[in-house]
Design a protein around this motif. Structure first.
Motif, PDB file in Angstrom:
ATOM      1  N   ASN A  43      54.960  51.711  15.429  1.00 47.83           N
ATOM      2  CA  ASN A  43      53.665  52.378  15.440  1.00 47.83           C
ATOM      3  C   ASN A  43      53.185  52.536  16.885  1.00 47.83           C
ATOM      4  O   ASN A  43      52.860  51.549  17.558  1.00 47.83           O
ATOM      5  N   ALA A  44      53.148  53.753  17.341  1.00 49.19           N
ATOM      6  CA  ALA A  44      52.799  54.051  18.737  1.00 49.19           C
ATOM      7  C   ALA A  44      51.363  53.668  19.080  1.00 49.19           C
ATOM      8  O   ALA A  44      51.052  53.430  20.253  1.00 49.19           O
ATOM      9  N   GLN A  45      50.487  53.615  18.096  1.00 51.26           N
ATOM     10  CA  GLN A  45      49.086  53.275  18.393  1.00 51.26           C
ATOM     11  C   GLN A  45      48.968  51.848  18.944  1.00 51.26           C
ATOM     12  O   GLN A  45      48.166  51.584  19.823  1.00 51.26           O
ATOM     13  N   TYR A  46      49.782  50.933  18.423  1.00 52.65           N
ATOM     14  CA  TYR A  46      49.770  49.575  18.964  1.00 52.65           C
ATOM     15  C   TYR A  46      50.209  49.573  20.429  1.00 52.65           C
ATOM     16  O   TYR A  46      49.656  48.859  21.249  1.00 52.65           O
ATOM     17  N   LEU A  47      51.214  50.378  20.748  1.00 51.64           N
ATOM     18  CA  LEU A  47      51.688  50.452  22.126  1.00 51.64           C
ATOM     19  C   LEU A  47      50.623  51.065  23.030  1.00 51.64           C
ATOM     20  O   LEU A  47      50.431  50.611  24.166  1.00 51.64           O
ATOM     21  N   THR A  48      49.920  52.054  22.534  1.00 56.93           N
ATOM     22  CA  THR A  48      48.817  52.649  23.300  1.00 56.93           C
ATOM     23  C   THR A  48      47.746  51.604  23.593  1.00 56.93           C
ATOM     24  O   THR A  48      47.244  51.505  24.726  1.00 56.93           O
ATOM     25  N   GLU A  49      47.401  50.806  22.581  1.00 63.31           N
ATOM     26  CA  GLU A  49      46.423  49.721  22.774  1.00 63.31           C
ATOM     27  C   GLU A  49      46.952  48.682  23.769  1.00 63.31           C
ATOM     28  O   GLU A  49      46.207  48.170  24.599  1.00 63.31           O
ATOM     29  N   ALA A  50      48.245  48.367  23.684  1.00 61.16           N
ATOM     30  CA  ALA A  50      48.849  47.406  24.614  1.00 61.16           C
ATOM     31  C   ALA A  50      48.747  47.909  26.042  1.00 61.16           C
ATOM     32  O   ALA A  50      48.355  47.162  26.950  1.00 61.16           O
ATOM     33  N   LYS A  51      49.081  49.160  26.268  1.00 61.32           N
ATOM     34  CA  LYS A  51      49.023  49.734  27.619  1.00 61.32           C
ATOM     35  C   LYS A  51      47.602  49.718  28.158  1.00 61.32           C
ATOM     36  O   LYS A  51      47.377  49.432  29.337  1.00 61.32           O
ATOM     37  N   SER A  52      46.649  49.995  27.301  1.00 59.38           N
ATOM     38  CA  SER A  52      45.246  49.953  27.710  1.00 59.38           C
ATOM     39  C   SER A  52      44.840  48.536  28.100  1.00 59.38           C
ATOM     40  O   SER A  52      44.177  48.319  29.128  1.00 59.38           O
ATOM     41  N   LEU A  53      45.246  47.560  27.290  1.00 53.26           N
ATOM     42  CA  LEU A  53      44.918  46.169  27.586  1.00 53.26           C
ATOM     43  C   LEU A  53      45.637  45.699  28.851  1.00 53.26           C
ATOM     44  O   LEU A  53      45.056  45.003  29.687  1.00 53.26           O
ATOM     45  N   ILE A  54      46.893  46.091  29.031  1.00 51.71           N
ATOM     46  CA  ILE A  54      47.639  45.717  30.236  1.00 51.71           C
ATOM     47  C   ILE A  54      46.952  46.269  31.481  1.00 51.71           C
ATOM     48  O   ILE A  54      46.842  45.575  32.501  1.00 51.71           O
ATOM     49  N   SER A  55      46.476  47.473  31.405  1.00 58.54           N
ATOM     50  CA  SER A  55      45.735  48.058  32.530  1.00 58.54           C
ATOM     51  C   SER A  55      44.470  47.252  32.823  1.00 58.54           C
ATOM     52  O   SER A  55      44.144  46.969  33.981  1.00 58.54           O
ATOM     53  N   TRP A  56      43.771  46.870  31.761  1.00 58.29           N
ATOM     54  CA  TRP A  56      42.563  46.054  31.920  1.00 58.29           C
ATOM     55  C   TRP A  56      42.920  44.702  32.542  1.00 58.29           C
ATOM     56  O   TRP A  56      42.232  44.220  33.441  1.00 58.29           O
ATOM     57  N   ILE A  57      43.994  44.094  32.086  1.00 54.46           N
ATOM     58  CA  ILE A  57      44.457  42.811  32.620  1.00 54.46           C
ATOM     59  C   ILE A  57      44.741  42.930  34.113  1.00 54.46           C
ATOM     60  O   ILE A  57      44.325  42.075  34.907  1.00 54.46           O
ATOM     61  N   ALA A  58      45.454  43.984  34.503  1.00 55.27           N
ATOM     62  CA  ALA A  58      45.804  44.173  35.914  1.00 55.27           C
ATOM     63  C   ALA A  58      44.554  44.272  36.785  1.00 55.27           C
ATOM     64  O   ALA A  58      44.553  43.803  37.929  1.00 55.27           O
ATOM     65  N   SER A  59      43.494  44.827  36.244  1.00 51.46           N
ATOM     66  CA  SER A  59      42.244  44.993  37.000  1.00 51.46           C
ATOM     67  C   SER A  59      41.322  43.787  36.940  1.00 51.46           C
ATOM     68  O   SER A  59      40.488  43.613  37.823  1.00 51.46           O
TER      69      SER A  59
END
Length: 186
Positions: A43-59
């Motif tokens: 399910n690509a939506q989970y990956l989209t959420e993961a990428k968003s969270l990873i970006s937030w984590i990096a910041s």
């Protein structure tokens, strides 16, 4: 189709620390869970959420020098169990970014925090001296003496995971030191 939960929103409301921010280790594990869910259920939506969270984590959970913060709004000292090397490598593979500098800095901090005799780490280490430190602000506070408690117990497992998944040589070096100390004790 069914709606996927908005993990970050629920997470933010339920798991904020007293400082109003999040605990970095929980952020790392939540992003990992989303990546794994995307693979498990294709399910690509989970990956989209993961990428968003990873970006937030990096910041928010990583300092400019690549060091891992204790939380998005606080960074009194280093918690070795937050050094999730496998997560960081996976984050780079999935979302890109400068995760290699985070891995390098975390490896350095982990090795510097290790006890020279046992190879173990305490729950918290001072950023400058890398000596054991008491963190009275932590959820599981240490009243007067730093030690190998619940957070520290996760660190060898996280290192074994980084070595198993990615062959991380410093993760192996970390655990080899513990094994050597145990072998001498027998």
């Amino acid at each position: 189709g069914r709606r996927l939960p908005r993990l970050r929103g629920a997470y933010k409301e339920r798991f904020q620390s007293a400082s109003g921010g999040s605990a970095s280790d929980a952020d790392f594990d939540a992003a990992l869970a989303l990546i794994m869910a995307s693979k498990q259920w294709n399910n690509a939506q989970y990956l989209t959420e993961a990428k968003s969270l990873i970006s937030w984590i990096a910041s928010n959970d990583i300092e400019g020098n690549g060091s891992v913060k204790a939380g998005s709004n606080w960074n009194p000292m280093f918690n070795p169990s937050y050094g999730t090397l496998a997560n960081f490598k996976l984050f780079g593979d999935v979302a890109g970014g400068s995760w290699s500098s985070v891995i390098t800095k975390t490896e350095q901090d982990l090795l510097l925090c290790q006890n020279s005799k046992t190879g173990l780490v305490t729950d918290w280490c001072d950023w400058n001296s890398h000596s054991p430190a008491v963190n009275s602000q932590a959820a599981v506070g240490q009243a007067d003496k730093p030690g190998f408690f619940d957070d520290a117990a996760r660190t060898p497992w996280r290192m074994a995971w980084a070595y198993n998944w990615y062959g991380n040589a410093n993760a192996k070096k970390f655990n080899d030191k513990i094994i050597e100390a145990e072998a001498k004790a027998l």
